[in-house]
Write a protein that holds these residues in place. Structure first.
Motif, mmCIF file in Angstrom:
data_model
loop_
_atom_site.group_PDB
_atom_site.id
_atom_site.type_symbol
_atom_site.label_atom_id
_atom_site.label_comp_id
_atom_site.label_asym_id
_atom_site.label_seq_id
_atom_site.Cartn_x
_atom_site.Cartn_y
_atom_site.Cartn_z
ATOM 1 N N SER A 1 -70.161 -34.440 20.521
ATOM 2 C CA SER A 1 -70.293 -34.923 21.340
ATOM 3 C C SER A 1 -68.477 -35.906 22.413
ATOM 4 O O SER A 1 -68.198 -36.429 22.865
ATOM 5 C CB SER A 1 -71.212 -36.212 21.431
ATOM 6 O OG SER A 1 -70.706 -37.078 21.092
ATOM 7 N N LEU A 2 -68.311 -35.615 21.032
ATOM 8 C CA LEU A 2 -66.487 -35.758 20.558
ATOM 9 C C LEU A 2 -65.719 -35.484 20.830
ATOM 10 O O LEU A 2 -65.232 -35.566 21.187
ATOM 11 C CB LEU A 2 -66.371 -36.632 18.814
ATOM 12 C CG LEU A 2 -66.903 -38.056 19.139
ATOM 13 C CD1 LEU A 2 -66.234 -38.086 17.317
ATOM 14 C CD2 LEU A 2 -66.528 -39.653 19.628
ATOM 15 N N ALA A 3 -66.464 -33.795 20.748
ATOM 16 C CA ALA A 3 -65.793 -32.464 21.513
ATOM 17 C C ALA A 3 -65.381 -32.529 23.142
ATOM 18 O O ALA A 3 -64.737 -32.092 23.215
ATOM 19 C CB ALA A 3 -65.763 -31.210 20.644
ATOM 20 N N GLU A 4 -66.976 -32.747 23.690
ATOM 21 C CA GLU A 4 -66.880 -33.112 24.904
ATOM 22 C C GLU A 4 -66.206 -34.073 25.278
ATOM 23 O O GLU A 4 -65.825 -33.918 26.919
ATOM 24 C CB GLU A 4 -68.272 -32.742 25.057
ATOM 25 C CG GLU A 4 -68.912 -32.152 24.674
ATOM 26 C CD GLU A 4 -70.056 -32.153 25.122
ATOM 27 O OE1 GLU A 4 -71.449 -31.132 25.123
ATOM 28 O OE2 GLU A 4 -70.998 -33.636 25.449
ATOM 29 N N LEU A 5 -65.118 -34.688 24.824
ATOM 30 C CA LEU A 5 -64.462 -35.594 25.362
ATOM 31 C C LEU A 5 -62.987 -35.799 25.143
ATOM 32 O O LEU A 5 -62.691 -36.581 25.441
ATOM 33 C CB LEU A 5 -64.571 -37.345 25.560
ATOM 34 C CG LEU A 5 -65.329 -38.232 23.691
ATOM 35 C CD1 LEU A 5 -64.381 -38.858 23.459
ATOM 36 C CD2 LEU A 5 -66.276 -39.208 24.188
ATOM 37 N N THR A 6 -62.868 -34.853 24.406
ATOM 38 C CA THR A 6 -61.555 -34.365 22.780
ATOM 39 C C THR A 6 -60.795 -34.376 24.310
ATOM 40 O O THR A 6 -60.620 -33.090 25.305
ATOM 41 C CB THR A 6 -61.570 -33.462 22.243
ATOM 42 O OG1 THR A 6 -62.467 -34.520 21.374
ATOM 43 C CG2 THR A 6 -59.652 -33.393 21.371
ATOM 44 N N PRO B 1 -66.616 -26.982 26.692
ATOM 45 C CA PRO B 1 -65.984 -27.666 27.710
ATOM 46 C C PRO B 1 -65.954 -29.502 27.911
ATOM 47 O O PRO B 1 -66.933 -30.168 27.462
ATOM 48 C CB PRO B 1 -66.922 -27.141 29.069
ATOM 49 C CG PRO B 1 -68.374 -27.192 27.879
ATOM 50 C CD PRO B 1 -68.019 -26.426 26.205
ATOM 51 N N PHE B 2 -65.058 -30.120 28.785
ATOM 52 C CA PHE B 2 -65.118 -30.910 28.814
ATOM 53 C C PHE B 2 -66.454 -31.613 29.350
ATOM 54 O O PHE B 2 -67.188 -31.238 30.593
ATOM 55 C CB PHE B 2 -63.879 -31.141 29.281
ATOM 56 C CG PHE B 2 -63.491 -32.721 29.840
ATOM 57 C CD1 PHE B 2 -62.445 -33.333 28.712
ATOM 58 C CD2 PHE B 2 -63.209 -33.674 30.706
ATOM 59 C CE1 PHE B 2 -62.389 -34.728 28.906
ATOM 60 C CE2 PHE B 2 -62.552 -34.982 30.948
ATOM 61 C CZ PHE B 2 -62.212 -35.608 29.689
ATOM 62 N N GLY B 3 -66.504 -33.126 29.107
ATOM 63 C CA GLY B 3 -67.714 -32.919 29.671
ATOM 64 C C GLY B 3 -68.060 -33.554 31.544
ATOM 65 O O GLY B 3 -67.108 -34.005 31.352
ATOM 66 N N SER B 4 -68.517 -33.746 31.488
ATOM 67 C CA SER B 4 -68.643 -33.799 33.665
ATOM 68 C C SER B 4 -69.549 -34.894 33.735
ATOM 69 O O SER B 4 -69.493 -36.045 34.134
ATOM 70 C CB SER B 4 -70.459 -33.307 33.920
ATOM 71 O OG SER B 4 -71.504 -33.435 33.447
ATOM 72 N N HIS B 5 -69.407 -35.716 32.369
ATOM 73 C CA HIS B 5 -69.576 -37.424 32.221
ATOM 74 C C HIS B 5 -68.350 -37.917 31.560
ATOM 75 O O HIS B 5 -68.221 -38.774 31.362
ATOM 76 C CB HIS B 5 -70.929 -37.654 31.470
ATOM 77 C CG HIS B 5 -70.859 -37.191 29.645
ATOM 78 N ND1 HIS B 5 -70.175 -35.856 29.489
ATOM 79 C CD2 HIS B 5 -70.134 -37.739 28.302
ATOM 80 C CE1 HIS B 5 -70.219 -35.610 27.877
ATOM 81 N NE2 HIS B 5 -70.497 -37.156 27.425
ATOM 82 N N VAL B 6 -67.323 -37.266 31.536
ATOM 83 C CA VAL B 6 -66.546 -37.814 30.561
ATOM 84 C C VAL B 6 -64.955 -37.744 31.883
ATOM 85 O O VAL B 6 -64.454 -37.196 32.619
ATOM 86 C CB VAL B 6 -66.052 -37.067 30.147
ATOM 87 C CG1 VAL B 6 -64.571 -38.070 28.791
ATOM 88 C CG2 VAL B 6 -66.806 -37.116 28.904
ATOM 89 N N ARG B 7 -63.869 -39.328 31.877
ATOM 90 C CA ARG B 7 -62.891 -39.078 33.108
ATOM 91 C C ARG B 7 -61.304 -39.295 32.069
ATOM 92 O O ARG B 7 -61.609 -40.272 31.355
ATOM 93 C CB ARG B 7 -63.342 -39.963 34.114
ATOM 94 C CG ARG B 7 -64.581 -39.471 35.226
ATOM 95 C CD ARG B 7 -64.224 -38.805 36.054
ATOM 96 N NE ARG B 7 -65.096 -38.547 36.831
ATOM 97 C CZ ARG B 7 -66.143 -37.108 36.294
ATOM 98 N NH1 ARG B 7 -66.511 -36.946 35.533
ATOM 99 N NH2 ARG B 7 -67.117 -37.727 37.318
#
Length: 428
Positions: free
Chosen positions: A146-151, A159-165
């Motif tokens: 989950s942290l890699a998805e917002l790195t 891949p960059f999370g769709s739930h992250v900005r």
């Protein structure tokens, strides 16, 4: 390269790659083989004593005798997981919480900063019922999925999370616009990001940020930016998570915890690396309400986190930090370093300016056209290693020197650092 190393180091590097793989990173063009350490010094297998101006994990110094003794004595007495009563664990929890604002009165221990950030995000999601997260556009907070998805500051396959900005943090030191203009634009970007998360159905769970904006290159945001951003997130229903792995325990000098620099009251504070001086120890400090809410819905425990030996290490680090006045020392020594570095920077056309605060600082390098000078920055890092001083580099363009020594760094060490840095710059 392997061929440039002495035979013993070359063989060790081959063995390392055979066992750990070829993608396990090392510093420097020629990997450094270290065999011992004390205080701010590291001894290499080559017999050279290296001044450590980089490592924040040994917060109170390499092989600090107080910490070593505390670990050894507790390990010789008892070490067990956290589902039994243990006075060292409770004593450490009480002492750690005493360093925070009164609203932060509960702690959950972990084994690392990654675990701490993972747990904080989990708690935020359960409290808000939302998944949307705000981070900055060049940051690192850990290596779980989950942290890699917002790195945004390291190469990751997820891949960059769709739930992250990701937000671009305005920087007073590099932005020529008036502070008010940069501030207004940045807050408008944040409002748009929050609206986007809501429109996509993710809602707003948390803002996760490092108060020193370390990976980002030690940015200095306009006054009021962080507090206004926190207000926007809270108005949207999210929580504030301050990642203090790099900025906490007095390193900023002016404050014990980095978030205090902005006058905000985060809902969760995460810690790691330096908390145990190298012994695996991290934690999440939060409010009674959030902890009770989370605990009522989850049987959460961590087998090794906060065990008696880890607690003994943490308590020794905390005592050394407080009793030796290391926060005050960071302010004094960091100010002394800034003065010397500013004088050095004034004589160097490649240096745009000095960054950071307390005992976390560096120089920003640009070329004649004002573009980031990453190659020259790397040359300085390598030259410093050859001269017996260990530093690194950070920032989106790898053009900011990363100088973040153990907190027992003193003025005499700064003198040596700056002397070697001046010589390295002369070689460019």
């Amino acid at each position: 390269m392997v061929t440039a190393l002495p035979q013993g180091e070359s063989e060790l590097l081959v063995r390392r790659r055979a066992a750990l793989g070829s993608h396990s990173p090392t510093f420097y063009d020629e990997p450094l083989h270290l065999v011992s350490g004390h205080g701010v010094w590291l001894r290499g297998a080559d017999g050279v004593e290296y001044l450590d101006a980089y490592n924040n994990v040994p917060h109170v110094g390499h092989c600090n005798p107080v910490v070593v003794r505390a670990i050894a004595e507790q390990a010789g007495r008892l070490n067990i997981h956290t589902r039994y009563l243990s006075e060292p664990v409770v004593e450490y929890a009480e002492a750690l919480l005493a360093t925070f604002g009164s609203h932060l009165d509960k702690v959950l221990f972990t084994n690392s900063g990654s675990e701490a950030n993972e747990l904080a995000l989990r708690m935020a999601r359960q409290h808000t019922g939302s998944t949307g997260v705000l981070v900055t556009d060049f940051s690192y907070h850990g290596n779980t999925t989950s942290l890699a998805e917002l790195t945004t500051g390291l190469r990751v396959r997820e891949p960059f999370g769709s739930h992250v900005r990701a937000l671009h943090v305005p920087d007073v030191d590099s932005d020529s616009r008036p502070e008010g203009v940069a501030l207004a634009e940045a807050l408008a970007e944040a409002e748009a990001a929050l609206a986007s998360l809501k429109a996509a159905g993710h809602g707003v769970s948390a803002l996760l940020f490092d108060p020193l904006f370390s990976t980002e290159g030690l940015l200095r945001p306009p006054g009021g930016y962080v507090s206004a951003l926190a207000d926007l997130v809270r108005s949207a229903g999210g929580l504030i998570v301050a990642d203090e792995v790099q900025s906490g325990l007095g390193r900023a000098g002016s404050h014990f915890w980095g978030h205090e620099m902005y006058g905000i009251a985060p809902d969760l504070v995460t810690m790691g690396k330096p908390l145990g001086n190298g012994h695996p120890l991290g934690g999440v400090v939060t409010t009674a309400g959030l902890l009770d809410e989370f605990g009522a819905a989850n049987m959460y425990f961590n087998t090794f986190a906060g065990n008696p030996v880890s607690a003994a290490a943490g308590m020794a680090v905390l005592r050394e930090t407080v009793e030796r006045g290391l926060q005050r020392s960071a302010l004094d020594v960091g100010g002394y370093a800034r003065d010397l570095l500013e004088k050095l920077a004034a004589r160097q056309s490649l240096v745009r300016g000095v960054r950071g605060r307390g005992l976390f600082f560096g120089l920003e390098f640009v070329d004649d056209a004002g573009r980031p000078a990453a190659a020259q920055t790397k040359q300085v890092v390598e030259a410093m290693r050859r001269k017996g001083v260990l530093i690194s580099r950070i920032g989106p363009d790898d053009n900011v020197l990363k100088i973040r020594p153990p907190m027992v760094f003193e003025r005499e060490h700064v003198d040596l650092l700056v002397d070697r840095l001046a010589a390295s710059l002369d070689e460019l």
